[in-house]
Write a protein that holds these residues in place. Structure first.
Motif, PDB file in Angstrom:
ATOM      1  N   MET A  34       1.520 -10.320 -14.529  1.00  0.00           N
ATOM      2  CA  MET A  34       1.046 -10.566 -13.189  1.00  0.00           C
ATOM      3  C   MET A  34       0.831  -9.277 -12.431  1.00  0.00           C
ATOM      4  O   MET A  34       1.489  -8.257 -12.704  1.00  0.00           O
ATOM      5  N   TYR A  36       0.691  -8.107  -8.328  1.00  0.00           N
ATOM      6  CA  TYR A  36       0.933  -8.500  -6.949  1.00  0.00           C
ATOM      7  C   TYR A  36       0.456  -7.395  -6.023  1.00  0.00           C
ATOM      8  O   TYR A  36       0.546  -6.212  -6.342  1.00  0.00           O
ATOM      9  N   GLN A  38       1.222  -5.989  -2.176  1.00  0.00           N
ATOM     10  CA  GLN A  38       2.218  -6.073  -1.120  1.00  0.00           C
ATOM     11  C   GLN A  38       1.840  -5.147   0.029  1.00  0.00           C
ATOM     12  O   GLN A  38       1.828  -3.927  -0.129  1.00  0.00           O
ATOM     13  N   ARG A  41       5.955  -4.260   4.730  1.00  0.00           N
ATOM     14  CA  ARG A  41       6.881  -5.174   5.384  1.00  0.00           C
ATOM     15  C   ARG A  41       6.514  -6.658   5.198  1.00  0.00           C
ATOM     16  O   ARG A  41       6.887  -7.513   5.997  1.00  0.00           O
ATOM     17  N   LYS A  42       5.762  -6.945   4.134  1.00  0.00           N
ATOM     18  CA  LYS A  42       5.392  -8.315   3.813  1.00  0.00           C
ATOM     19  C   LYS A  42       5.873  -8.670   2.400  1.00  0.00           C
ATOM     20  O   LYS A  42       6.220  -7.797   1.611  1.00  0.00           O
ATOM     21  N   GLY A  43       5.865  -9.965   2.096  1.00  0.00           N
ATOM     22  CA  GLY A  43       6.183 -10.391   0.748  1.00  0.00           C
ATOM     23  C   GLY A  43       5.014 -10.138  -0.198  1.00  0.00           C
ATOM     24  O   GLY A  43       3.862 -10.085   0.224  1.00  0.00           O
ATOM     25  N   PRO A  44       5.277  -9.963  -1.492  1.00  0.00           N
ATOM     26  CA  PRO A  44       4.196  -9.756  -2.464  1.00  0.00           C
ATOM     27  C   PRO A  44       3.304 -10.987  -2.576  1.00  0.00           C
ATOM     28  O   PRO A  44       3.775 -12.120  -2.519  1.00  0.00           O
ATOM     29  N   LEU A  46       0.493 -12.855  -5.016  1.00  0.00           N
ATOM     30  CA  LEU A  46       0.007 -12.904  -6.391  1.00  0.00           C
ATOM     31  C   LEU A  46      -1.509 -12.726  -6.422  1.00  0.00           C
ATOM     32  O   LEU A  46      -2.253 -13.497  -5.811  1.00  0.00           O
ATOM     33  N   TYR A  49      -2.934 -13.406 -12.751  1.00  0.00           N
ATOM     34  CA  TYR A  49      -1.964 -13.885 -13.738  1.00  0.00           C
ATOM     35  C   TYR A  49      -2.675 -14.038 -15.068  1.00  0.00           C
ATOM     36  O   TYR A  49      -3.728 -14.674 -15.150  1.00  0.00           O
ATOM     37  N   LEU A  88       2.041  -4.071  -7.432  1.00  0.00           N
ATOM     38  CA  LEU A  88       3.174  -4.221  -8.329  1.00  0.00           C
ATOM     39  C   LEU A  88       2.730  -4.974  -9.580  1.00  0.00           C
ATOM     40  O   LEU A  88       2.130  -6.048  -9.473  1.00  0.00           O
ATOM     41  N   LEU A 102      11.070 -12.384 -13.834  1.00  0.00           N
ATOM     42  CA  LEU A 102      10.084 -11.312 -13.795  1.00  0.00           C
ATOM     43  C   LEU A 102      10.757  -9.948 -13.791  1.00  0.00           C
ATOM     44  O   LEU A 102      11.770  -9.739 -13.124  1.00  0.00           O
ATOM     45  N   PHE A 104       9.700  -6.128 -12.809  1.00  0.00           N
ATOM     46  CA  PHE A 104       8.657  -5.471 -12.020  1.00  0.00           C
ATOM     47  C   PHE A 104       8.572  -3.985 -12.331  1.00  0.00           C
ATOM     48  O   PHE A 104       9.565  -3.329 -12.645  1.00  0.00           O
ATOM     49  N   GLY A 105       7.364  -3.466 -12.194  1.00  0.00           N
ATOM     50  CA  GLY A 105       7.190  -2.029 -12.121  1.00  0.00           C
ATOM     51  C   GLY A 105       7.578  -1.547 -10.732  1.00  0.00           C
ATOM     52  O   GLY A 105       7.841  -2.343  -9.821  1.00  0.00           O
ATOM     53  N   GLN A 106       7.623  -0.227 -10.576  1.00  0.00           N
ATOM     54  CA  GLN A 106       8.050   0.345  -9.309  1.00  0.00           C
ATOM     55  C   GLN A 106       7.027   0.129  -8.196  1.00  0.00           C
ATOM     56  O   GLN A 106       7.370   0.152  -7.012  1.00  0.00           O
TER      57      GLN A 106
END
Lengths: 114, 112
Positions: A34, A36, A38, A41-44, A46, A49, A88, A102, A104-106
C-alpha cells in the motif's frame, strides 16, 4: 536491518514533474502493498493498494511492485502543489484470523514547488 | 459509506495521569481494528489489533492497553502516562477479511 526501508527525503520537485517514490523490503512473506499520503497533522489516506507484481494505475498515480527484487514504487505524473505531503509505503503478510499487520516505511516528505 | 472517528483530537496530559482514547467505526460490521503510534518524523508502529469484541493482541510491550467493548469501538488506555507516550495515535480498520486499511484522523497526545 529494518523490514521496510524508505528514503525519508525531503524531496523537492517543480510542478508538473514526474515523482518517483520507492521502498525496499526484506520479508519475502509480504504480499500486500500500500501507499498512503499523509498531510501534516492528519491521518494517512490510502492512495494505492496492490497484491501482485506489476503496475497499477489510478489517475496520475501508478504503483509498481517487483516481488523478485523486493522493491515497490509510486509514480506521480503531472505533480501538483496539492501533492505536497509525506508518502508512506506499507506492506503486510497474510494475516492470522484475518488481521492485517502493516509494516510501514519511514515516509518520504515531498514538496511540489509552483 | 464507512467512517472512522477518533477523539479527542488533541490532548495534553501530565506525567502519571491516566489516558483514554476512543475510536469508533460507522457503516460496517465485524471490522478488524488497529491502534498505531507515530512518533515525530517516524513511521507508524502497530500497538494493538482486535479481530472481535474482547479480543486484543498486543504487538509491543509498553505502558498502554487496549479494549474493545463493542463491535465498532476500540479504546486505548493507560493508568499512568510517561513522557515517552507522547505522539500521534492513529486508529485504523479493515473489513473482516479485507486487506485495505483505513485510518482515522488521529489524536495528538503531549505528555508534560
Amino acid at each position: 536491518q529494518k523490514e521496510v526501508e524508505q528514503d525519508p527525503g525531503p524531496l523537492s520537485v517543480p510542478e508538473g514533474a514526474i515523482v518517483s517514490l520507492n521502498c525496499t523490503y526484506s520479508n519475502s512473506a509480504f504480499q500486500y502493498f500500500m501507499w498512503y499520503r499523509q498531510y501534516s497533522r492528519k491521518g494517512p489516506e490510502l492512495l494505492m493498494y496492490t497484491y501482485s507484481s506489476g503496475n497499477k494505475e489510478d489517475g496520475r498515480f501508478t504503483a509498481q511492485v517487483d516481488k523478485s527484487s523486493k522493491y515497490i514504487s509510486l509514480f506521480i505524473r503531472d505533480s501538483q502543489p496539492s501533492d505536497s505531503a509525506t508518502y508512506l509505503c506499507a506492506m503486510s503478510a497474510v494475516g492470522v484470523q484475518g488481521a492485517q499487520k502493516l509494516v510501514f516505511g519511514q515516509g518520504t516528505r515531498l514538496t511540489i514547488n509552483p | 459509506s464507512q467512517t472512522i472517528h477518533q477523539w479527542p483530537a488533541t490532548l495534553v496530559q501530565p506525567v502519571g495521569s491516566p489516558l483514554s482514547l476512543e475510536c469508533t467505526v460507522e457503516g460496517t460490521s465485524n471490522p478488524n481494528l488497529y491502534w498505531y503510534r507515530q512518533a515525530a518524523g517516524r513511521g507508524l508502529q502497530l500497538l494493538f489489533y482486535s479481530v472481535g469484541i474482547g479480543q486484543i493482541s498486543s504487538e509491543v510491550p509498553q505502558n498502554l492497553s487496549a479494549s474493545r467493548p463493542q463491535d465498532r469501538q476500540f479504546i486505548l488506555s493507560s493508568k499512568k502516562l510517561l513522557l515517552s507516550d507522547s505522539g500521534f495515535y492513529l486508529c485504523a480498520w479493515t473489513r473482516e477479511f479485507g486487506n485495505e486499511q483505513f485510518f482515522g484522523p488521529g489524536t495528538r497526545l503531549t505528555v508534560l
